[in-house]
Write a protein that holds these residues in place. Structure first.
Motif, PDB file in Angstrom:
ATOM      1  N   THR A  30       0.853  -1.193   0.000  1.00 28.27           N
ATOM      2  CA  THR A  30       0.000   0.000   0.000  1.00 28.27           C
ATOM      3  C   THR A  30       0.883   1.235   0.000  1.00 28.27           C
ATOM      4  O   THR A  30       2.040   1.177   0.431  1.00 28.27           O
ATOM      5  CB  THR A  30      -0.914   0.035   1.242  1.00 28.27           C
ATOM      6  OG1 THR A  30      -0.088  -0.122   2.393  1.00 28.27           O
ATOM      7  CG2 THR A  30      -1.966  -1.036   1.210  1.00 28.27           C
ATOM      8  N   PRO A  31       0.354   2.377  -0.472  1.00 34.58           N
ATOM      9  CA  PRO A  31       1.166   3.599  -0.503  1.00 34.58           C
ATOM     10  C   PRO A  31       1.621   4.003   0.894  1.00 34.58           C
ATOM     11  O   PRO A  31       0.926   3.727   1.872  1.00 34.58           O
ATOM     12  CB  PRO A  31       0.225   4.653  -1.078  1.00 34.58           C
ATOM     13  CG  PRO A  31      -0.997   3.967  -1.472  1.00 34.58           C
ATOM     14  CD  PRO A  31      -0.980   2.578  -0.989  1.00 34.58           C
ATOM     15  N   VAL A  34       1.972  10.160   2.985  1.00 27.43           N
ATOM     16  CA  VAL A  34       0.769  10.968   3.144  1.00 27.43           C
ATOM     17  C   VAL A  34       1.150  12.281   3.795  1.00 27.43           C
ATOM     18  O   VAL A  34       2.086  12.324   4.596  1.00 27.43           O
ATOM     19  CB  VAL A  34      -0.293  10.199   3.963  1.00 27.43           C
ATOM     20  CG1 VAL A  34       0.139  10.001   5.388  1.00 27.43           C
ATOM     21  CG2 VAL A  34      -1.645  10.891   3.902  1.00 27.43           C
ATOM     22  N   TYR A  38      -2.824  17.195   2.329  1.00 29.52           N
ATOM     23  CA  TYR A  38      -3.759  16.544   1.397  1.00 29.52           C
ATOM     24  C   TYR A  38      -5.186  16.847   1.809  1.00 29.52           C
ATOM     25  O   TYR A  38      -5.457  17.119   2.977  1.00 29.52           O
ATOM     26  CB  TYR A  38      -3.593  15.024   1.432  1.00 29.52           C
ATOM     27  CG  TYR A  38      -2.353  14.516   0.731  1.00 29.52           C
ATOM     28  CD1 TYR A  38      -1.592  15.333  -0.087  1.00 29.52           C
ATOM     29  CD2 TYR A  38      -1.983  13.192   0.879  1.00 29.52           C
ATOM     30  CE1 TYR A  38      -0.465  14.839  -0.717  1.00 29.52           C
ATOM     31  CE2 TYR A  38      -0.877  12.684   0.265  1.00 29.52           C
ATOM     32  CZ  TYR A  38      -0.103  13.529  -0.546  1.00 29.52           C
ATOM     33  OH  TYR A  38       0.991  13.044  -1.155  1.00 29.52           O
ATOM     34  N   ARG A  42      -8.679  12.350   0.770  1.00 29.46           N
ATOM     35  CA  ARG A  42      -7.536  11.566   0.302  1.00 29.46           C
ATOM     36  C   ARG A  42      -6.831  10.892   1.484  1.00 29.46           C
ATOM     37  O   ARG A  42      -6.448   9.719   1.402  1.00 29.46           O
ATOM     38  CB  ARG A  42      -6.573  12.502  -0.421  1.00 29.46           C
ATOM     39  CG  ARG A  42      -5.505  11.763  -1.143  1.00 29.46           C
ATOM     40  CD  ARG A  42      -4.712  12.708  -1.983  1.00 29.46           C
ATOM     41  NE  ARG A  42      -3.501  12.056  -2.462  1.00 29.46           N
ATOM     42  CZ  ARG A  42      -2.529  12.704  -3.067  1.00 29.46           C
ATOM     43  NH1 ARG A  42      -2.631  14.003  -3.276  1.00 29.46           N
ATOM     44  NH2 ARG A  42      -1.464  12.065  -3.471  1.00 29.46           N
ATOM     45  N   ILE A  43      -6.730  11.643   2.572  1.00 32.84           N
ATOM     46  CA  ILE A  43      -6.088  11.082   3.767  1.00 32.84           C
ATOM     47  C   ILE A  43      -6.916   9.906   4.280  1.00 32.84           C
ATOM     48  O   ILE A  43      -6.396   8.836   4.600  1.00 32.84           O
ATOM     49  CB  ILE A  43      -5.947  12.170   4.863  1.00 32.84           C
ATOM     50  CG1 ILE A  43      -5.025  13.269   4.374  1.00 32.84           C
ATOM     51  CG2 ILE A  43      -5.437  11.573   6.150  1.00 32.84           C
ATOM     52  CD1 ILE A  43      -4.984  14.482   5.255  1.00 32.84           C
ATOM     53  N   SER A  45      -9.003   7.989   2.633  1.00 30.06           N
ATOM     54  CA  SER A  45      -8.948   6.786   1.788  1.00 30.06           C
ATOM     55  C   SER A  45      -7.593   6.096   1.910  1.00 30.06           C
ATOM     56  O   SER A  45      -7.491   4.871   1.829  1.00 30.06           O
ATOM     57  CB  SER A  45      -9.268   7.117   0.334  1.00 30.06           C
ATOM     58  OG  SER A  45      -8.369   8.065  -0.105  1.00 30.06           O
ATOM     59  N   PHE A  46      -6.541   6.894   2.159  1.00 35.71           N
ATOM     60  CA  PHE A  46      -5.201   6.324   2.363  1.00 35.71           C
ATOM     61  C   PHE A  46      -5.216   5.347   3.536  1.00 35.71           C
ATOM     62  O   PHE A  46      -4.775   4.206   3.437  1.00 35.71           O
ATOM     63  CB  PHE A  46      -4.228   7.488   2.629  1.00 35.71           C
ATOM     64  CG  PHE A  46      -2.836   7.072   2.989  1.00 35.71           C
ATOM     65  CD1 PHE A  46      -1.895   6.848   1.997  1.00 35.71           C
ATOM     66  CD2 PHE A  46      -2.464   6.915   4.313  1.00 35.71           C
ATOM     67  CE1 PHE A  46      -0.604   6.480   2.335  1.00 35.71           C
ATOM     68  CE2 PHE A  46      -1.188   6.540   4.648  1.00 35.71           C
ATOM     69  CZ  PHE A  46      -0.250   6.310   3.652  1.00 35.71           C
ATOM     70  N   TYR A  47      -5.789   5.793   4.654  1.00 37.91           N
ATOM     71  CA  TYR A  47      -5.787   4.943   5.853  1.00 37.91           C
ATOM     72  C   TYR A  47      -6.814   3.819   5.757  1.00 37.91           C
ATOM     73  O   TYR A  47      -6.595   2.717   6.244  1.00 37.91           O
ATOM     74  CB  TYR A  47      -5.992   5.791   7.107  1.00 37.91           C
ATOM     75  CG  TYR A  47      -4.722   6.535   7.457  1.00 37.91           C
ATOM     76  CD1 TYR A  47      -3.616   5.834   7.912  1.00 37.91           C
ATOM     77  CD2 TYR A  47      -4.617   7.905   7.293  1.00 37.91           C
ATOM     78  CE1 TYR A  47      -2.430   6.485   8.203  1.00 37.91           C
ATOM     79  CE2 TYR A  47      -3.442   8.566   7.578  1.00 37.91           C
ATOM     80  CZ  TYR A  47      -2.352   7.851   8.031  1.00 37.91           C
ATOM     81  OH  TYR A  47      -1.182   8.489   8.305  1.00 37.91           O
ATOM     82  N   ARG A  49      -7.595   2.284   3.137  1.00 34.99           N
ATOM     83  CA  ARG A  49      -7.002   1.261   2.288  1.00 34.99           C
ATOM     84  C   ARG A  49      -6.079   0.365   3.100  1.00 34.99           C
ATOM     85  O   ARG A  49      -6.052  -0.846   2.934  1.00 34.99           O
ATOM     86  CB  ARG A  49      -6.238   1.949   1.167  1.00 34.99           C
ATOM     87  CG  ARG A  49      -5.792   1.009   0.126  1.00 34.99           C
ATOM     88  CD  ARG A  49      -5.286   1.752  -1.058  1.00 34.99           C
ATOM     89  NE  ARG A  49      -4.573   0.853  -1.940  1.00 34.99           N
ATOM     90  CZ  ARG A  49      -3.849   1.270  -2.948  1.00 34.99           C
ATOM     91  NH1 ARG A  49      -3.751   2.544  -3.193  1.00 34.99           N
ATOM     92  NH2 ARG A  49      -3.226   0.405  -3.710  1.00 34.99           N
ATOM     93  N   LYS A  50      -5.331   0.999   4.000  1.00 33.65           N
ATOM     94  CA  LYS A  50      -4.396   0.217   4.822  1.00 33.65           C
ATOM     95  C   LYS A  50      -5.161  -0.786   5.676  1.00 33.65           C
ATOM     96  O   LYS A  50      -4.816  -1.967   5.752  1.00 33.65           O
ATOM     97  CB  LYS A  50      -3.594   1.148   5.736  1.00 33.65           C
ATOM     98  CG  LYS A  50      -2.611   1.962   4.986  1.00 33.65           C
ATOM     99  CD  LYS A  50      -1.298   2.050   5.726  1.00 33.65           C
ATOM    100  CE  LYS A  50      -0.273   2.778   4.894  1.00 33.65           C
ATOM    101  NZ  LYS A  50       0.796   1.964   4.431  1.00 33.65           N
TER     102      LYS A  50
END
Ligand SMILES: Nc1nc2c(ncn2[C@@H]2O[C@H](COP(=O)(O)OP(=O)(O)OP(=O)(O)O)[C@@H](O)[C@H]2O)c(=O)[nH]1
Ligand SMILES: [Mg+2]
Length: 727
Positions: A30-31, A34, A38, A42-43, A45-47, A49-50
């Motif tokens: 995963t990316p 961050v 942002y 976006r932040i 969805s970043f977390y 996703r994790k």
């Protein structure tokens, strides 16, 4: 049955390893970058996703373990029972069940935290939620430490289990410990089973393979079995019992005739008797081993007889073969005897199955003749109806009989018509020929014609009687009623003709009412019971009335009775009057409506009394602040003030709607302008300002305006590397 490859199960990681695997995979896949700058979406969805990715990895891993391990109910009963014995059925199921639960809990944790992250308002909060979610999942996995370790042990052991094929040709070697089973297996196969001069050298099942008559055979060496109850048998013995119970095979029961193994022949016989039910349907060879140490002939007569009895107890065909592993005498004989007897049994079974199926085919085509039925031949067990011996005639429906009769009559009518025609022709010829019998022939023809007509009428009547009324099929009804999907069949039609009245068929019958089954409360005799109750009630009333009358007559003086009668009559009269007045439909006006008419205030009301008292004192009830001490009667009526001229004008310009409030604010172009002069001046100024715009035909304030547009692709986008001069 599901086939599992027990040798190729994937290794089960320990709890710590699993946590490492999961977290590292999340980190790698995963990316990782961050920024607080942002956008919050976006932040988030970043977390999210994790968290989701971690949960997916856990589900994948645990799901693979749960699905890879064989389900005890799905594998061959032999393997199922063997695993149950070796690994403890309950423990095994529990461990897999716990992993499955852990997987589901991780999914729940993921769902909950993703939901929370959706509403997180900062990077810090998102991160804290992610850490919490991953931490909880890791804790859940760590709690499965014991289950994972146990399953890894099971996996290792499963891999070492002998590759047994439960359906192959099998010889199974069993007996007391130390009787020389493993030595025999080593002799006939290439299996290298440990042989030692003490008991329980062999602690598990071993498989060896050999060839016999160009066929491949598997020989199974089992641990020794002791002679005690099933409950007392340990895991080592239970493996042998499981194999005996589930594998279709030839059993080689080893007996140590020299008794060097430490058990007497009587004890070995006792074990044989106790485990015999396990191989009741199997082929048996009793092997008298170690004859080099003690030949069979040296055995006492009792012992020799005992061995023979052992053979006879199972099956007359069971054989006793003397053998020695040391001298190798009889080894080949044992092998041959066991293989032959098993082969023969397998061939017989297959033949019986095939023969059986052919016989079944024939049986289905067999028809019992009346002669068979009369003699009740036992060879054919066919089911015969009651009274099959009686000669029963055919049953022809009435409609068919009527149709047949009509057909016959029609034929007769046709023949009669032909006869009549013929006779008429003969009569005509006779008349033309001038014969003397002209009248007779004419009469005959007339008679024949009458008969033909009568028969034709009968035939027509019979045909009409036999003709069935046209029937409408449900399919036709469906097309007439809107086609499939629209039409719904009417079940009530079935009841027509069965009920007392045909209209009852369409009645809606509730089955459940107020949560209760209606049928529970249905009483078939309810009407009679009600009628009986009514009769009883009337009777009781009459009796009570009579009793009352008698009592009153006994208690009251004639004057008192007369007074009571008069009171009752008055009551009755009053009630009748009241009913008559309410029946007139002259509903009284509401009180509020009644009070509107000031000319005739109802004197009996509170307000009427107050008004009367006020007037008597010369005062008015309706006042205004400015006429506080007004005593004039005329002033008490509300006198409307003369409206101002301006207001009158405005009212006239408005729609005469009753809903318009008189406190409506003035129009916007008059608001804030005090007086007519100011309004006129404002109007003038407005005209003057508009003049210039009108003259130059410019867009005014009210005109629709569209501002200049920037072309998006030329003015937006990433400009970090390189320039945007070319744009
Ligand atoms: N004299 C003699 N001794 C034998 C014979 N067969 C086996 N033995 C001995 O008997 C002892 C036990 O042999 P095993 O083959 O281990 O017996 P087992 O039935 O497999 O024993 P467990 O594995 O403990 O059940 C060994 O010392 C063998 O040498 C035989 O035919 N004659
Ligand atoms: Mg052994």
């Amino acid at each position: 049955m599901v086939t599992y490859d027990l040798k190729r199960l994937a290794a089960v990681p320990t709890a710590a390893e699993l946590v490492d695997i999961v977290l590292m995979r999340t980190q790698r896949k995963t990316p990782t970058v961050v920024h607080p700058g942002y956008k919050i979406t976006r932040i988030r969805s970043f977390y999210m996703r994790k968290v989701k990715f971690t949960q997916q990895t856990i589900s994948e891993r645990l799901g693979a373990i749960v699905s890879d391990f064989p389900r005890l109910d799905d594998v061959h009963p032999f393997h199922g029972d063997l695993m149950g014995v070796l690994y403890d059925r309950d423990h095994y199921k529990l461990a897999l069940g716990q992993l499955n639960t852990c997987k589901k809990l991780c999914e729940t944790v993921c769902r909950d935290y993703v939901r929370l992250i959706k509403y997180a308002d900062s990077l810090y909060r998102c991160k804290a939620l992610k850490v919490a979610a991953l931490g909880r999942m890791a804790t859940l996995i760590k709690r499965q430490r014991a289950a994972l370790a146990y399953l890894e042990e099971v996996r290792k052991h499963l891999g070492r289990l002998p590759a047994l094929d439960p359906t192959a040709r099998t010889l199974l070697v069993c007996g007391f410990p130390n009787v020389g089973k493993s030595s025999f297996v080593n002799k006939v196969t290439r299996a290298d089973v440990e042989v030692q001069p003490w008991a329980f050298t062999t602690k598990a099942l071993y498989v060896g393979h050999m060839d016999h008559r160009y066929l491949r055979w598997q020989v199974i060496d089992t641990p020794g079995i002791l002679d005690h109850e099933l409950e007392k048998r340990n895991v080592i013995e239970m493996q042998a019992v499981t194999a005996l119970a589930h594998l279709p095979c030839a059993v080689l029961f080893f007996v140590d005739v020299s008794e060097q193994c430490g058990y007497t022949l009587e004890q070995q016989k006792s074990l044989y008797d106790s485990i015999r039910p396990l191989f009741a349907d199997k082929q048996l060879v009793i092997v008298a081993n170690k004859v080099d140490a003690k030949p069979l002939e040296d055995l006492s007569a009792d012992h020799q007889q005992m061995l023979k009895d052992m053979c006879a107890a199972h099956d007359p065909d069971a054989v006793l073969v003397p053998m020695s592993n040391v001298t190798e005498a009889g080894v080949q004989a044992v092998k041959d005897a066991a293989c032959d007897v098993l082969l023969q049994a397998r061939v017989d079974r297959r033949r019986a199955a095939a023969g059986g199926s052919r016989l079944r085919d024939k049986l289905t085509r067999l028809v019992a003749t009346p002669a068979d039925a009369a003699q009740r031949r036992p060879a054919l067990a066919t089911a015969l109806p009651m009274g099959a011996d009686e000669d029963r005639g055919p049953s022809i429906p009435a409609s068919v009989l009527a149709a047949r009769k009509a057909k016959k009559l029609e034929k007769r009518a046709a023949r009669a018509a032909q006869d009549a025609d013929r006779l008429e022709l003969a009569a005509l010829e006779a008349r033309d020929g001038g014969h003397g019998s002209t009248t007779d022939a004419a009469q005959q023809a007339e008679h024949a014609a009458q008969q033909a007509r009568a028969i034709a009428r009968d035939a027509e009547a019979a045909r009409a009687a036999s003709a069935r009324p046209p029937r409408t099929t449900e399919r036709e009804r469906m097309w007439a009623g809107g086609g499939p999907g629209v039409y719904s069949g009417e079940t009530s039609r079935e009841y027509i003709g069965q009920l007392r009245c045909d209209e009852f068929a369409t009645d809606i019958q509730p089955e459940i009412m107020d949560g209760k089954n209606v049928l529970d409360f249905v009483d078939e005799d309810v009407l009679e019971k009600l009628a009986a109750l009514d009769d009883l009630e009337v009777e009781t009333d009459q009796t009570l009335d009579q009793l009352d009358a008698q009592l009153e007559a006994a208690r009251l003086t004639p004057q008192e009775a007369a007074i009571i009668k008069a009171m009752r009559d008055r009551q009755l009269l009053a009630r009748n009057r009241a009913q008559a007045s309410t029946n007139r439909r002259n509903a009284p006006l509401p009180r509020a409506a009644r009070l509107r008419t000031e000319e005739a205030p109802p004197a009996d009301t509170l307000r009427g009394r107050a008004r009367a008292a006020a007037e008597k004192r010369g005062r008015s009830l309706s006042r205004r602040p400015d006429d506080a001490m007004d005593t004039s009667v005329e002033r008490s009526k509300s006198v409307a003030r003369e409206p101002a001229a301006k207001k009158r004008r405005r009212d006239a310009s408005r729609a005469a709607s009753a809903h318009r409030s008189s406190s409506r604010p003035p129009p916007r172009n008059e608001q804030g302008l005090d007086g007519q002069a100011a309004q006129d001046r404002a109007r003038l100024l407005q005209k003057k300002a508009q003049k210039k715009m009108n003259r130059m035909a410019r867009g005014g304030e009210a005109d629709r305006k569209t501002g200049p547009k920037l072309i998006r692709w030329m003015n937006e986008g990433k400009r970090r590397s390189g320039t945007s001069h070319h744009r």
